[in-house]
Motif scaffolding. Structure first.
Motif, PDB file in Angstrom:
ATOM      1  N   VAL C  15     -58.506 -11.536  21.959  1.00 60.00           N
ATOM      2  CA  VAL C  15     -58.004 -10.515  21.201  1.00 60.00           C
ATOM      3  C   VAL C  15     -56.863 -11.168  20.368  1.00 60.00           C
ATOM      4  O   VAL C  15     -56.428 -12.215  20.418  1.00 60.00           O
ATOM      5  CB  VAL C  15     -56.985  -9.748  22.243  1.00 60.00           C
ATOM      6  N   THR C  16     -56.501 -10.421  19.321  1.00 55.62           N
ATOM      7  CA  THR C  16     -55.632 -10.845  18.174  1.00 55.62           C
ATOM      8  C   THR C  16     -54.057 -10.255  18.547  1.00 55.62           C
ATOM      9  O   THR C  16     -53.931  -9.212  18.286  1.00 55.62           O
ATOM     10  CB  THR C  16     -55.912 -10.334  16.960  1.00 55.62           C
ATOM     11  N   PRO C  17     -53.287 -10.933  19.353  1.00 52.63           N
ATOM     12  CA  PRO C  17     -51.910 -10.180  19.582  1.00 52.63           C
ATOM     13  C   PRO C  17     -51.116  -9.835  18.156  1.00 52.63           C
ATOM     14  O   PRO C  17     -51.113 -10.670  17.323  1.00 52.63           O
ATOM     15  CB  PRO C  17     -51.104 -11.570  20.358  1.00 52.63           C
ATOM     16  N   LEU C  18     -50.679  -8.610  18.359  1.00 51.23           N
ATOM     17  CA  LEU C  18     -50.105  -8.212  17.119  1.00 51.23           C
ATOM     18  C   LEU C  18     -48.565  -7.513  17.619  1.00 51.23           C
ATOM     19  O   LEU C  18     -48.631  -7.138  18.678  1.00 51.23           O
ATOM     20  CB  LEU C  18     -50.855  -6.969  16.533  1.00 51.23           C
ATOM     21  N   SER C  19     -47.579  -7.588  16.843  1.00 57.56           N
ATOM     22  CA  SER C  19     -46.360  -6.966  17.049  1.00 57.56           C
ATOM     23  C   SER C  19     -46.377  -5.530  16.295  1.00 57.56           C
ATOM     24  O   SER C  19     -45.528  -4.980  16.445  1.00 57.56           O
ATOM     25  CB  SER C  19     -45.501  -7.983  16.652  1.00 57.56           C
TER      26      SER C  19
END
Lengths: 303, 303, 303, 303
Positions: C15-19
């Protein structure tokens, strides 16, 4: 009765009035037929999708063909849907239709297997000559899974016994392409299964329609047809607006694609024309949906 | 330029003239723009499906927006397609469009993932307010895999910044349902992406169209629009017949769904307007297909 | 790092960790990478479907490629998804991947337009040689709308730079046909995107998998891979049972096809690995669904 | 014959030997039945998709049920497909099957109309209790257009008269989800319609299969089943390799989805078991394709 081709006008695809999942509502059949004839329709079509034909037993289909032909008494043409997943059953139905005095039959592709275009064409080349009546081709890919491509339609039209197409693809660009490519077949009917743009279709060269709403309001559709023939655009717009009301209310009441059929039968029962019983796999609307239909009918008067 | 809503008329979805898979044919862009403006079109639309937008690099898109706006010089409205699978990229394109002086932007759903109706609605509620221009919604489920359902369209129309829909679903019943349900939005444009029934659509209340054939023959489509506004049915039928010829020849030359695009660019190159170079994943027609296009063009004069 | 082909083992599609919708959760990226490496995975794959790649801005993609390669420091192979609807953008991403030290790239067909098989093949023949790294083909027709047919796969495999296929068609009969037809390509990896039958697949000749659940539980999948290599059928069945639990709970929590992704990111956030922020068009689960995920996680311990 | 549930093993879906489009090849029926029984199969299934059931007349179906039951003489279980677009016809077929001594019936959804999940569930709740035999549910969405969702399968399994599922979705992840969710139904059979991964399926908990290739080579599939039960992985791989050969040659000879059926009947006729006549809408392979089948058969010996 002298049938002239291309067949034109409004030809309702009759619902099949049932008193039970496998029993004809005989009184309903008669009422419905007289209702649409009184509305001025130019023919009628039994055992189509709207007639729940695939859901009916062979026995019931035969009974309906016989009763309908006898009740109509050649006042108007009777088209009989003879589609079946089985070639042999389709032929048998076409023979019964001929024997009972029907005008023509209507066929789809065999509707279980997936067919390539060449297979579909061969199927038509094999089945049509075995049928004792003129044949209409019925294009309804959402159910049959195969669309008659324009190039295949051109080849199909070499079978002179095929005298028209009913299109329920909802794709007017497609149907106009087919019509354009077949303009040499001057006896060939282009009949629309989609009522939301029937006026426009007739205005620019279509021959008529097989609108399920004509079960409910045959006069509305007959008026629309005449308005289109007479190029009365204001009238077309007013009548199509009523049809849009029906389309966005009565046909859109439930959750599933069967909504149009449940809405149609439910409304016919509210109008006192026939029962709302359905053949499996469908069942009539329950009270909540029926109440909605009632409200829609009341509002329709003032639309 | 004073843009009046609902936007009306013929708004060609311009092809993107290329000299190479990733290089603009600058002379072609100018020729094409002058060609359609000379044809009397009411606006133009760049970076749509016909413009191969999803196939173009961001750099090239930006260059095309800038060049187009500068060449048009506000003579007619410029609509800019800003669809992207990425929300952030769409917003950036909309900002560039605004900065360059475009009139409005056009968006589809994000086109890789499958979206439910509630997800689509939320997406629009989030993205539209972030865009500095009026927004047209573009319904083309064959490519985006999600169709805007009529009930969702009603909710979408509460976003006042959305000022119209371009429909390329090929389903006129659907589009008329949406139009019927949104009639309270009197500033809202209903524009058709399908040219085969554009005359009928305008005749009965549509606002105009975004026909790809107007790249080739802008005057034909402008005449059709005026014939429809003037209710000249004979003229509509004659012009739609020419369009059916184009549809069944130029757009139907190859085997794949890309045929319409290859036919369009190939014919533009035969007409001397721009190169037939295409962005990957497509390539121009080869000699055999180009020869067919030549023959079709010659015959078109006598249709 | 010496990469041996065919590439084998468990390669989580991160997954692409996003803030935020367009900002990387930098701490999350590091935690996630260390989490899967600690779990013993044989490689990792960024910017796939699970990585929400099509939803991310180009800027963010480039940042993720750079950060990932620097964090991994060649401990394991890094595969980088470079699919884009635009050929030029895909090539640019592949160049960045090479420059940052990635091992290979992964491509799908260009995913907006519909492509025929010959168009897809030509696309691959054009794009692959332009890429500076070995290429994996990613078959995921539900999103790209085009399936690589077995006969096309045979032609594709003549491009020696293509070193494997990731199949997410969910159709094992298809994938085994392709594997059978390509058995002469002894350097070619067959990697499965569907985790529900990954054990069986490896047991009978598959090389490994790219299971999204390995974001959550890398050790579970690594154990499964080893059990399959060791033909430990009881262990395979026990571990696949856990995976079935995950599949029927965590991935099946919401209404839409996006459920698996929302469930995955929601659970990662419950595990303290990264935020559950998503890129548009999706949004994280709300409280009710998060509570369900919590319960599922607790029960998983006793499954 | 004492039938034990869950039913297990190899249950060939018999082709329907025809001497004509609507006439049974009586000698072929007997030969085919003895051929598969001699091969050690654990049951047989007539009137499925492979049996061209939807294409056959009711008369012929009844004849086949009677002849099959009398020929089998309770040596092995006989499953009878009773799917029809009509509820009433399905029930009648189930009554005939019971009367002739069949073991169980197999049903799909009614296959013309589109059904929502709640409609499908209600249909099953209505039809199953009307049938005098145990019922297998047959999931084949490619033809019926409706897939039984896992949540619906859970509700369906509350009908205790339903004793198993045949899955021909080609989606093993789906089928394993259903199996996982129904593990409390210990009498319930999970039977696979896809032969390309039948070994793996049985190895990890499936009960058996209904592989069309068992018409041709019953022993091959029976051996595969036993290899899977005995966890003999090398043997499974060797036998599945033969099946992959068949799948990529015999079933893949023509252009259309009907290829598998034409290849199957053509090969049966080359083996001297029955005629290759087919029911409309299909026709047997022509000489060119038959020659290919001959070559494939010869090569099969050395695979």
């Amino acid at each position: 009765m002298n049938v002239i081709y291309p067949l034109k006008g409004i030809i309702p695809p009759l619902v099949t009035p049932l008193s039970d999942t496998d029993r004809l509502d005989v009184a309903g059949v008669e009422k419905l037929i007289e209702h649409v004839i009184a509305g001025g329709v130019h023919g009628l079509y039994i055992l189509g999708t709207t007639g729940e034909s695939p859901s009916l037993s062979h026995r019931l289909k035969k009974e309906l063909i016989a009763r309908t032909c006898r009740l109509v008494k050649r006042r108007i043409p009777v088209l009989v849907g003879v589609s079946d997943s089985s070639f042999a059953e389709s032929i048998e139905l076409s023979e019964i239709a001929a024997m009972e005095g029907a005008t023509a039959v209507v066929i789809t592709p065999s509707f279980y297997f997936l067919q390539g275009q060449s297979e579909l064409l061969e199927y038509l080349q094999h089945i049509v000559p075995r049928m004792p009546l003129p044949v209409f081709y019925y294009n309804i890919p959402i159910y049959t899974k195969v669309a008659l491509e324009p190039a295949t339609a051109v080849q199909m039209a070499e079978i002179r016994q095929i005298v028209g197409i009913k299109d329920s693809s909802s794709n007017l660009a497609y149907f106009k392409q087919v019509q354009y490519l077949l303009k040499h077949r001057t006896d060939f009917s282009f009949l629309l299964g989609t009522e939301e743009y029937l006026g426009e279709f007739v205005l620019t060269g279509g021959h008529g329609g097989i609108p399920c709403g004509a079960n409910l309001f045959p006069r509305l559709f007959v008026d629309l047809y005449h308005a289109a023939v007479n190029r009365d655009i204001d009238k077309i717009r007013a009548l199509q607006d009523k049809i849009m009301y029906i389309s966005t209310t009565i046909y859109s009441t439930g959750l599933h694609p069967s909504s149009f059929l449940k809405g149609l039968k439910g409304t016919l029962s509210l109008l006192g024309i026939c029962s709302d019983a359905m053949a499996e796999p469908f069942t009539p609307f329950r009270a909540a949906e029926r109440d909605k239909l009632k409200t829609f009918l009341q509002q329709l008067k003032v639309v």
